[in-house]
Design a protein around this motif. Structure first.
Motif, PDB file in Angstrom:
ATOM      1  N   GLU A  68      15.960 -25.206  -7.569  1.00  0.00           N
ATOM      2  CA  GLU A  68      17.378 -25.440  -7.791  1.00  0.00           C
ATOM      3  C   GLU A  68      18.076 -24.155  -8.225  1.00  0.00           C
ATOM      4  O   GLU A  68      19.227 -23.916  -7.881  1.00  0.00           O
ATOM      5  N   ILE A  69      17.369 -23.327  -8.978  1.00  0.00           N
ATOM      6  CA  ILE A  69      17.934 -22.043  -9.404  1.00  0.00           C
ATOM      7  C   ILE A  69      18.163 -21.161  -8.183  1.00  0.00           C
ATOM      8  O   ILE A  69      19.202 -20.504  -8.053  1.00  0.00           O
ATOM      9  N   LYS A  70      17.200 -21.157  -7.247  1.00  0.00           N
ATOM     10  CA  LYS A  70      17.359 -20.378  -6.012  1.00  0.00           C
ATOM     11  C   LYS A  70      18.554 -20.875  -5.211  1.00  0.00           C
ATOM     12  O   LYS A  70      19.363 -20.073  -4.714  1.00  0.00           O
ATOM     13  N   ASN A  71      18.661 -22.189  -5.065  1.00  0.00           N
ATOM     14  CA  ASN A  71      19.786 -22.752  -4.305  1.00  0.00           C
ATOM     15  C   ASN A  71      21.123 -22.448  -4.973  1.00  0.00           C
ATOM     16  O   ASN A  71      22.113 -22.150  -4.295  1.00  0.00           O
ATOM     17  N   SER A  72      21.141 -22.506  -6.290  1.00  0.00           N
ATOM     18  CA  SER A  72      22.370 -22.190  -7.023  1.00  0.00           C
ATOM     19  C   SER A  72      22.757 -20.731  -6.814  1.00  0.00           C
ATOM     20  O   SER A  72      23.939 -20.426  -6.605  1.00  0.00           O
ATOM     21  N   PHE A  73      21.772 -19.821  -6.857  1.00  0.00           N
ATOM     22  CA  PHE A  73      22.063 -18.408  -6.621  1.00  0.00           C
ATOM     23  C   PHE A  73      22.610 -18.205  -5.209  1.00  0.00           C
ATOM     24  O   PHE A  73      23.589 -17.492  -5.009  1.00  0.00           O
ATOM     25  N   LYS A  74      21.984 -18.861  -4.230  1.00  0.00           N
ATOM     26  CA  LYS A  74      22.424 -18.713  -2.837  1.00  0.00           C
ATOM     27  C   LYS A  74      23.850 -19.233  -2.655  1.00  0.00           C
ATOM     28  O   LYS A  74      24.685 -18.573  -2.026  1.00  0.00           O
ATOM     29  N   ASN A  75      24.140 -20.403  -3.230  1.00  0.00           N
ATOM     30  CA  ASN A  75      25.487 -20.969  -3.108  1.00  0.00           C
ATOM     31  C   ASN A  75      26.533 -20.084  -3.784  1.00  0.00           C
ATOM     32  O   ASN A  75      27.626 -19.873  -3.231  1.00  0.00           O
ATOM     33  N   ASN A  76      26.205 -19.563  -4.947  1.00  0.00           N
ATOM     34  CA  ASN A  76      27.153 -18.688  -5.647  1.00  0.00           C
ATOM     35  C   ASN A  76      27.354 -17.370  -4.907  1.00  0.00           C
ATOM     36  O   ASN A  76      28.467 -16.831  -4.890  1.00  0.00           O
ATOM     37  N   TYR A  77      26.304 -16.866  -4.286  1.00  0.00           N
ATOM     38  CA  TYR A  77      26.434 -15.620  -3.528  1.00  0.00           C
ATOM     39  C   TYR A  77      27.294 -15.844  -2.273  1.00  0.00           C
ATOM     40  O   TYR A  77      28.129 -15.009  -1.931  1.00  0.00           O
ATOM     41  N   LYS A  79      29.621 -18.095  -2.015  1.00  0.00           N
ATOM     42  CA  LYS A  79      30.981 -18.258  -2.529  1.00  0.00           C
ATOM     43  C   LYS A  79      31.600 -16.900  -2.860  1.00  0.00           C
ATOM     44  O   LYS A  79      32.782 -16.669  -2.586  1.00  0.00           O
TER      45      LYS A  79
END
Length: 196
Positions: A68-77, A79
């Protein structure tokens, strides 16, 4: 040997450092005496145990939710790419810093930029350039091909061994501190009964 005037200039600084160290040591001695007099070493051991357990839970949660941390980083990047502008807000600056440092472009590859407003106005940002002084605009041959997400994740995963080793070392020292605080508490408790 330094000149007398030079020694006179550094003497107040050294005196100041001595005073700070003396006060710092004095505070720790007073704190130790107060803790000894009050007899709260057992509570101190419990407090250290509580801190250790909170750290352990945080480590377990981080390990369990790493995807989930990886997915959050990818989504924020992603964005940050969509909201990228050259005026220098903190997200744009972070994107530029990552792309310059890791020699990458976009999230998965350089084509991620084609969906952004910045690309439609100005083309690729300068941080995507393969060479230092280039103006890539819309020329894909002048920009790095690899995406930044995979490079960032590779670096994080390669450093996890170091982070785990340091965490293990800190945990060992914490456990030793808990054990010694507990032993001191027991020794103080036993001595109080012997005095009577």
């Amino acid at each position: 040997m330094a000149s007398p005037s030079r020694r006179l200039q550094t003497k107040p600084v050294i005196t100041c450092f001595k005073s700070v160290l003396l006060i710092y040591t004095f505070i720790f001695w007073i704190t130790g005496v107060i803790l000894l007099a009050v007899g709260i070493w057992g509570k101190y051991a419990m407090f250290l145990t509580l801190v250790f357990l909170v750290e352990l839970v945080a480590a377990i949660v981080g390990f369990v939710f790493r995807h989930e941390i990886k997915n959050s980083f990818k989504n924020n990047y992603e964005k940050a790419l969509k909201q990228y502008n050259s005026t220098g807000d903190y997200r744009s600056h972070a994107v530029d810093k990552i792309q310059n440092t890791l020699h990458c472009c976009g999230v998965t590859d350089y084509r991620d930029w084609t969906d952004t407003n910045y690309y439609s106005e100005k083309g690729f940002p300068k941080s995507c350039c393969k060479l230092e002084d280039c103006t890539p605009q819309r020329d894909a041959d002048k920009v790095n091909n690899e995406g930044c997400f995979i490079k960032v994740m590779t670096i994080i995963e390669s450093e996890m061994g170091v982070v785990a080793g340091i965490s293990f070392g800190v945990a060992c020292f914490q456990l030793i501190g808990i054990f010694l605080a507990y032993c001191l508490s027991r020794a103080i408790t036993n001595n109080q009964y012997e005095i009577v």
